[in-house]
Design an enzyme around this catalytic site. Sequence first.
Site, PDB file in Angstrom:
ATOM      1  N   ASP A 172      53.777  46.685  32.238  1.00 11.21           N
ATOM      2  CA  ASP A 172      53.382  45.399  32.989  1.00 11.21           C
ATOM      3  C   ASP A 172      52.010  45.473  33.620  1.00 11.21           C
ATOM      4  O   ASP A 172      51.750  45.714  34.895  1.00 11.21           O
ATOM      5  CB  ASP A 172      54.517  45.219  33.909  1.00 11.21           C
ATOM      6  CG  ASP A 172      54.423  44.118  34.809  1.00 11.21           C
ATOM      7  OD1 ASP A 172      54.186  42.984  34.319  1.00 11.21           O
ATOM      8  OD2 ASP A 172      54.477  43.933  36.181  1.00 11.21           O
ATOM      9  N   ILE A 173      50.975  44.966  32.952  1.00  7.26           N
ATOM     10  CA  ILE A 173      49.779  45.187  33.281  1.00  7.26           C
ATOM     11  C   ILE A 173      49.124  43.837  33.182  1.00  7.26           C
ATOM     12  O   ILE A 173      49.098  43.098  32.073  1.00  7.26           O
ATOM     13  CB  ILE A 173      48.954  46.108  32.416  1.00  7.26           C
ATOM     14  CG1 ILE A 173      49.516  47.544  32.521  1.00  7.26           C
ATOM     15  CG2 ILE A 173      47.348  46.103  32.689  1.00  7.26           C
ATOM     16  CD1 ILE A 173      49.105  48.368  31.400  1.00  7.26           C
ATOM     17  N   GLU A 174      49.014  43.146  34.279  1.00  2.00           N
ATOM     18  CA  GLU A 174      48.820  41.917  34.492  1.00  2.00           C
ATOM     19  C   GLU A 174      47.330  41.584  34.939  1.00  2.00           C
ATOM     20  O   GLU A 174      47.380  40.535  35.483  1.00  2.00           O
ATOM     21  CB  GLU A 174      49.882  41.109  35.230  1.00  2.00           C
ATOM     22  CG  GLU A 174      51.158  41.514  34.907  1.00  2.00           C
ATOM     23  CD  GLU A 174      52.259  40.538  35.452  1.00  2.00           C
ATOM     24  OE1 GLU A 174      51.965  39.269  36.093  1.00  2.00           O
ATOM     25  OE2 GLU A 174      53.444  40.835  35.363  1.00  2.00           O
ATOM     26  N   GLN A 175      46.288  42.442  34.502  1.00  2.00           N
ATOM     27  CA  GLN A 175      45.245  42.592  35.088  1.00  2.00           C
ATOM     28  C   GLN A 175      44.368  41.542  34.311  1.00  2.00           C
ATOM     29  O   GLN A 175      44.449  41.535  33.025  1.00  2.00           O
ATOM     30  CB  GLN A 175      44.742  43.806  35.241  1.00  2.00           C
ATOM     31  CG  GLN A 175      45.303  44.657  35.981  1.00  2.00           C
ATOM     32  CD  GLN A 175      45.074  46.163  35.879  1.00  2.00           C
ATOM     33  OE1 GLN A 175      43.938  46.765  35.504  1.00  2.00           O
ATOM     34  NE2 GLN A 175      46.117  46.922  35.804  1.00  2.00           N
ATOM     35  N   ARG A 209      42.297  32.693  40.184  1.00  2.00           N
ATOM     36  CA  ARG A 209      41.313  33.116  39.041  1.00  2.00           C
ATOM     37  C   ARG A 209      40.688  31.805  38.530  1.00  2.00           C
ATOM     38  O   ARG A 209      40.913  31.815  37.128  1.00  2.00           O
ATOM     39  CB  ARG A 209      42.313  33.774  38.005  1.00  2.00           C
ATOM     40  CG  ARG A 209      42.847  35.124  38.519  1.00  2.00           C
ATOM     41  CD  ARG A 209      43.401  36.126  37.588  1.00  2.00           C
ATOM     42  NE  ARG A 209      43.768  37.301  38.231  1.00  2.00           N
ATOM     43  CZ  ARG A 209      44.815  38.075  37.631  1.00  2.00           C
ATOM     44  NH1 ARG A 209      45.191  37.970  36.215  1.00  2.00           N
ATOM     45  NH2 ARG A 209      45.138  39.134  38.364  1.00  2.00           N
TER      46      ARG A 209
END
Length: 379
Positions: free
Chosen positions: A122-125, A258
């Site tokens: 779960d890498i939401e970068q 963002r």
Amino acid sequence: MRLLALTLLCSLSLRAPRALCCPCHQPELCRSVEGARDLEVFVFDVGGKEWRSYDWTKVTTVAVFGLYDAELMCFAHSRGARVVLKGDVSLSDIVDPANRTAWIKEKVNLAKKQFMDGINLDIEQAVDTSSTEYYALTALVKETTEAFHSEIPGSQVSFDVAWSPKCIDKRCYDYPAIAESCDFLFVMSYDEQSQIWGDCIAMANAPFSQTITAYQQYIQMKVDPKKLLMGVPWYGYDYPCLNFSKDGVCTIPMVPFRGAPCSDAAGKQIPYSTMMEQINSSQSGRMWDEKQLAPYYVYKDNGGQIHQVWYDDPESIYLKTSYVRTKGLGGVGMWNGNLLDYSNNPIAQQQTRAMWNALIGPSDKDITMAANCKPVLQH
Ligand SMILES: *[C@@H]1O[C@H](CO)[C@@H](O)[C@H](O)[C@H]1NC(C)=O
Ligand SMILES: *[C@@H]1O[C@H](CO)[C@@H](O)[C@H](O)[C@H]1NC(C)=O
Ligand SMILES: *[C@@H]1O[C@H](CO)[C@@H](O)[C@H](O)[C@H]1NC(C)=O
């Protein structure tokens, strides 16, 4: 009691390194779950004991995002369901291949120690196309999958992606390569208003056509449909309206995200269980938006402030999960399993059952119940 006693034995045996002790009442329940399923039903669990009330005739994988719970592991295994770790790491920490290998090794060892069956990354970068992190991320997924598959036979490695592959939330990842390198992409078909470029108004968390179009984008990128899991929300957004127009448009505060001027961050995420408690005493009752194919309602808080709440229920979820079957996707899932009302209240029980059933396909009765609406105010 049995579990407690055995856990104690485990801690005693820690003195003898490597002796892995099974906390389940039957040692075979500590074996990892193997084999593919016709339809994955992938559940995120955030801790607590709600899992006892899950629909275990459906669950195939539980991603443990709360504290590790040996009882959950034993129970899931007894139902043939996998239990997987959460994997989250700052990408700048794993650009270096040696650091990456170390991180993966630590996760594999943790999974083994806890008798788990894989990992959900779960890498939401935010990542720029062709940046150092872009390549490091793809390598991370590939190497994690190789390590898990070889160290824990039958294990599953999945990767969480945004609702669309088009650099949503500045997540410009190499989606085809990542999909190729793992077992499943869990598509988070929610928070679809995280970047609002048009009118700053409250809208559905996961509008039907926006959701489905994004799956087509993944498939056009040559992602194998079998590797796509459709993630649906078991929560909604409660927006305070700055202005509530006669035709039901709720203007929301401008909260940039963002690069976009407005975002769902102007609202508050609330569980399905909370909304079901609130909806009957709301001003509008359940409404249905014919464009977004999603339910919503309007209420006034104690201070007189108007709120519009957008959410998903069995009817809107079933419309989307029908696509899973017609397109032959790998399965479904939700954020998150804990968000329903698992109490003994008969109405709550019926609503909870209908939500689980909508993942696969509800009965006609569930749909009629959900569609119990008042005249629709549209916008
Ligand atoms: C990478 O690993 C080295 C050696 O263990 C360590 O000193 C360094 O802090 C790590 N770098 C990062 C960014 O984690
Ligand atoms: C608020 O809504 C009212 C009624 O629809 C409208 O006349 C008015 O222009 C709106 N005000 C703002 C600031 O958008
Ligand atoms: C809310 O109203 C609906 C429709 O009348 C009904 O089916 C449901 O049981 C009610 N929910 C609660 C919590 O009373």
